[in-house]
Design an enzyme around this catalytic site. Structure first.
Site, PDB file in Angstrom:
ATOM      1  N   GLN A 155     -35.617  22.828   2.636  1.00 54.66           N
ATOM      2  CA  GLN A 155     -35.557  23.406   3.971  1.00 54.66           C
ATOM      3  C   GLN A 155     -36.054  24.849   3.927  1.00 54.66           C
ATOM      4  O   GLN A 155     -35.526  25.677   3.184  1.00 54.66           O
ATOM      5  CB  GLN A 155     -34.117  23.357   4.508  1.00 54.66           C
ATOM      6  N   ASP A 202     -41.986  15.814   2.826  1.00 55.97           N
ATOM      7  CA  ASP A 202     -42.507  16.816   3.756  1.00 55.97           C
ATOM      8  C   ASP A 202     -44.022  16.936   3.645  1.00 55.97           C
ATOM      9  O   ASP A 202     -44.674  17.523   4.516  1.00 55.97           O
ATOM     10  CB  ASP A 202     -41.875  18.184   3.471  1.00 55.97           C
ATOM     11  N   LYS A 250     -31.705  15.784  11.057  1.00 59.20           N
ATOM     12  CA  LYS A 250     -32.304  14.910  10.038  1.00 59.20           C
ATOM     13  C   LYS A 250     -31.263  13.966   9.446  1.00 59.20           C
ATOM     14  O   LYS A 250     -31.528  12.772   9.245  1.00 59.20           O
ATOM     15  CB  LYS A 250     -32.943  15.754   8.941  1.00 59.20           C
ATOM     16  N   LYS A 268     -37.622 -14.034 -41.494  1.00 60.87           N
ATOM     17  CA  LYS A 268     -37.140 -14.167 -40.103  1.00 60.87           C
ATOM     18  C   LYS A 268     -37.514 -12.943 -39.275  1.00 60.87           C
ATOM     19  O   LYS A 268     -37.970 -13.067 -38.140  1.00 60.87           O
ATOM     20  CB  LYS A 268     -35.617 -14.363 -40.069  1.00 60.87           C
TER      21      LYS A 268
END
Length: 925
Positions: A90, A115, A46, A376
């Site tokens: 895995q 997966d 892989k 402001k």
């Protein structure tokens, strides 16, 4: 097949993504528990495949002793890492501890589950939502192999042998959604060979070596063998060979197409894994395009008469701040949540977005104000609410964090007002995320270091001082890195403390600060007039080393100005090191680096440097960051907040920031100091004007905070107003000196008449304003500033020719004179003796090329607060000049002004209390 077809396609797609964003690469993590040989082999395949197409693959190994919680924590870390787009766990999990495989695989974020094993992805597949999930790699690879045969799947009879979650079940779903008629068989299926013989397409993944025989298979069928089994074979060095679940030798005589084992499905599984990772990266890029916002706005429920600010603030339920962060394109690992309504933003976002174009940059300033202020902040918030919630443009407000001193003193809160506010206002005005407290701690650490060093130098010999500064530890002396920096500054190229000569020891150990030339003061974020002049060192333990000193309010600290002007963590560390705190008896500047404290200051400021994310009443984003004094400092929010916001809004979006006090103070410093250090170029100036302020400049009675306005201000008086418009015309002229178009925002009050408002707009346009617009955002929120937003949008598209007012290389006095003459309208300046001495000192010390930050009253264009309108024929007296070397400016002092306010007879705190039942703050504003 992989090398020829899929790899080439995926490699091209990765290259296209990198062309779109040079800093981007698809990221894959393979998490392994234990050290099984077969897992290692699969992982190496892989990683090799990932490298071939340009994916950054990382093999994350955990030992066999890893616990389930440790595995879940690693998965959580990867889930939150925005540079990773695929995560493979895995299997099997080779741990000595019990592991719930289902729990572990489901912990993977569905958008990173390449997966395709999480319940969410499996559920979407089962429901047919194929475009909104990751397809499991082995079944997807099988589908690719079937399609490559040229056989149409639709209408065919398909049989899947095996019902595992990894192969059989998802294979059934994929064939079904490709319109095959699917039968799934398993170990309990009766007459298995008969079912298999009906298959036009046969997929086998049951885990039994060569179980399916050739005579079971329909002539011409497509056979996909997913099995991997080991059978004894004496001819092999290992004593065994790999076979599938189908007896290949007999089956190939019947099948029209059959995959071999090994070399069939395996490489396609790896190919599909890479394809899913690239797909995940593309989805990430598509959903996180800078400027591509998916934002919801909050609808206001306007009340008449307008309630108090705190009532309005509490009537609106703010969006969860993590939701706001996602809406404006921030990633989860770029945001640190501080509760539900405020968050800090990591500076790492600047690297991610560095290749993206900036949006439009707008600064809000004002005419010379009354002591009440002319709105402001309210205009800034009203304008962004209009641009965002009403004109549907990406927009950020970037505002200063208010000091807590005035919050409990005379002014009250500073989050805007009416229906144009930053919310929640309690959070905005009280503590926020602790930045001001961090500055207080850092500032006072410097003050403590100064006086402690003077004390220790006065009470020790050179040798004793050196021995304590460079002590023996474990039988050895060693300089710290910051001490090495001091040695280099002194021209001593040595690193062994034992090799310094006596003369070098003296030069290194003694800063020899002149107590009367210490310029660094202690700070406190409280209005406390009795700290304006104090005596320190009166305890007997200080052995008579007393001196006069003072406290400033925290926002007047140079560290606050450093925070506002810095561009990165490294730049802040250097600016903090450059801060000059005293002069030695020989006339040399002493810095925090000389004191050895600059590294500690950076540590104290490491969180404060991250901008704070909040929101307006109408759900538009706001950065609240830094709040330097607008007279002795430059009065503008941080460069970092502006830069991040400009990237986030995208090229068609707007960032609106505010400059403190009138245009002669905050705007001038915004251009000449902030823009000089940031490199940013503003597109529009919004100049806020009010009828009452212009009437005051026309000769109206004195305006006093806390007292009712005289009748001249609440009744129509066009003559008084027109006379006062001279101040507005001068401030328009000041803005246009920098080559930027000006839009005048006339902040309307309920007592203003239509004729008065029209007069201001008419005079403003005649004076060179791009446009002049009446605004009612205090009472109406963003809806009351839509016309202003449209004018700003048009002005941003008009030509501009931004330029600085002066060259920093000019002599100090010349720079001051240019500001006084061109901005204030003075005839000249007068440098008083102390100011003249400082000009000579700073020029000698190498600070003469710093920009100028004038410290004068904000209540007049001149140095005299009582002179309203457009004073002429005056000379500006400069009584002293001080240096903020770390921040990067010199500030001439014009007149006297307290650097820590005092409390009035009746401070605001009389009205402030906490409800113990609801925990709400009452009476804040």
């Amino acid at each position: 097949f992989f090398k020829r077809g899929v790899r080439a396609r995926l490699k091209k797609e990765v290259e296209e993504m990198k062309a779109q964003d040079p800093n981007f690469s698809p990221g894959l993590v393979i998490l392994q528990v234990g050290d099984r040989d077969d897992s290692n082999l699969y992982i190496s395949m892989k990683i090799k495949a990932a490298a071939e197409i340009g994916i950054n693959a990382t093999h994350m190994r955990l030992p066999k002793t890893a616990t389930e919680n440790e595995v879940l924590e690693r998965i959580r870390e990867v889930n939150e890492n925005s540079s990773i787009h695929g995560l493979i766990v895995q299997l099997p999990l080779d741990s000595v501890n019990k592991m719930d495989t289902e729990k572990v695989t489901n912990a993977v974020a569905p958008e990173k589950d390449v997966d395709g094993l999480t319940s969410i992805n499996a559920g979407k597949l089962a429901r047919g939502d194929l475009g909104d999930c990751f397809l499991p790699c082995t079944p997807n690879g099988c589908m690719e192999l079937i399609k490559r045969t040229g056989v149409s799947i639709a209408g065919k009879k398909a049989v899947v042998v095996g019902r595992s979650k990894i192969v059989g079940a998802p294979m059934h779903d994929l064939l079904l959604w490709s319109h095959a008629t699917v039968t799934i068989c398993h170990s309990r299926t009766a007459n298995l060979s008969e079912e298999v013989s009906k298959a036009d397409i046969l997929v086998v993944g049951i885990g039994k070596a060569e179980m399916v025989k050739g005579d079971w298979i329909k002539k011409g069928a497509v056979v996909i063998d997913c099995g991997i089994n080991h059978v004894p074979d004496e001819s092999k060095p290992s004593g065994k060979r790999v076979v599938g679940d189908v007896d290949y030798t007999s089956a190939k005589e019947q099948a029209g197409f059959i995959t071999p084992v090994p070399g069939g499905v395996g490489p396609m599984t790896v190919a599909m894994l890479m394809a899913n990772t690239v797909l995940g990266a593309k989805r990430f890029l598509d959903s996180h395009q800078p400027g591509k916002w998916s934002i919801s706005y909050t609808e206001l429920n306007l009340q008449k008469p307008v309630p108090s600010d705190i009532v309005i603030s509490r009537s609106c339920v703010p969006k969860p701040i993590d939701c706001m962060a996602r809406e404006v394109g921030l990633l989860s690992d770029e945001v640190e949540l501080y509760g539900k309504t405020k968050a800090k933003v990591q500076l790492s976002i600047m690297k991610r977005l560095q290749a993206q174009p900036d949006g439009k940059y707008v600064v809000v300033t004002g005419i010379t104000p009354t002591p009440l202020g002319e709105g402001k902040s309210t205009t800034t918030i009203g304008l962004v609410q209009a641009l965002g919630a009403h004109l549907k443009l990406n927009v950020f407000a970037c505002v200063r964090q208010p000091s807590q001193g005035p919050t409990f003193g005379i002014k009250g809160g500073a989050a805007g007002g009416g229906y144009s506010q930053v919310i929640p206002m309690e959070e905005f005005n009280l503590h926020l995320t602790g930045d001001i407290h961090a500055i207080t701690a850092a500032n006072n650490l410097v003050a403590a270091a100064i006086d402690a060093r003077i004390f220790h130098e006065n009470t020790q010999t050179d040798k004793a001082l050196y021995n304590r500064l460079v002590p023996i530890n474990g039988g050895q002396r060693q300089f710290s890195p910051i001490q090495i920096n001091r040695l280099k500054k002194l021209g001593i190229e040595k690193t062994d403390p034992n090799t310094l000569t006596d003369e070098e020891v003296t030069r290194f150990a003694r800063l020899d600060m002149n107590p009367e030339a210490v310029t660094w003061q202690r700070v406190l974020d409280t209005n406390d007039r009795f700290l304006r002049k104090i005596t320190i060192g009166q305890s007997p333990t200080e052995k008579g080393f007393t001196r006069e000193a003072q406290f400033d309010i925290t926002v007047a600290s140079e560290i606050m100005a450093v925070l506002a002007l810095t561009s990165s963590l490294a730049d802040m560390r250097q600016r903090l090191a450059n801060m000059v705190v005293a002069t030695s008896k020989s006339g040399q500047p002493i810095t925090t680096e000389d004191l050895g404290v600059s590294g500690a200051l950076a540590v104290l400021m490491r969180d404060a440097i991250k901008p704070n994310l909040m929101q307006t009443l109408e759900g538009t984003p706001v950065f609240v960051h830094a709040g330097p004094f607008a007279n002795i400092a430059h009065g503008n929010s941080s460069i970092l907040a502006d830069k991040i916001a400009l990237k986030l809004v995208g090229p068609e979006g707007f960032v609106v920031t505010e400059a403190g006090f009138g245009a002669d103070i905050g705007m001038e410093k915004f251009f000449n100091i902030k823009c000089r250090y940031s490199g940013l170029r503003p597109h529009v100036v919004v100049l806020v004007a009010t009828v009452r302020a212009l009437k005051m400049h026309g000769g109206g009675p004195k305006v006093t905070a806390g007292m009712p306005l005289p009748k001249e201000y609440v009744e129509e008086n066009l003559e008084l107003l027109e006379t006062g418009c001279g101040n507005m015309k001068k401030q328009i002229e000041n803005a246009r000196l920098f080559g930027v178009p000006v839009v005048v925002a006339v902040n309307a009050f309920k007592t203003d008449t239509q004729a008065e408002l029209e007069l201001i707009c008419s005079v403003a346009k005649a004076a060179g304003a791009f446009d002049a617009v009446r605004c009612s955002h205090w009472a109406e929120g963003g809806a009351g500033a839509v016309a202003l937003g449209q004018a700003v949008q048009r002005a941003s598209e008009s030509p501009s020719d931004f330029k600085f007012l002066y060259d920093v290389e000019l002599p100090i006095a010349d720079k001051i004179r240019i500001i006084a003459q061109k901005i204030y309208g003075a005839d000249d300046i007068e440098l008083l003796p102390e100011a003249q001495r400082k000009v000579e000192l700073y020029t000698k010390q190498g600070f003469g090329n710093l920009p100028i930050c004038m410290a004068k009253t904000h209540l007049s264009l001149s140095h005299d607060a009582d002179k309203k309108g457009v004073p002429t024929g005056f000379v500006v007296p400069v009584r002293d000049i001080k240096a903020s070397v770390g921040a990067g400016f010199l500030f001439p002092l014009v007149g006297t002004m307290p650097t820590i306010p005092g409390l009035p007879t009746r401070p605001c705190f009389y009205d402030i209390d906490l409800d113990p039942e609801t925990e709400q703050v009452n009476g804040l504003f």
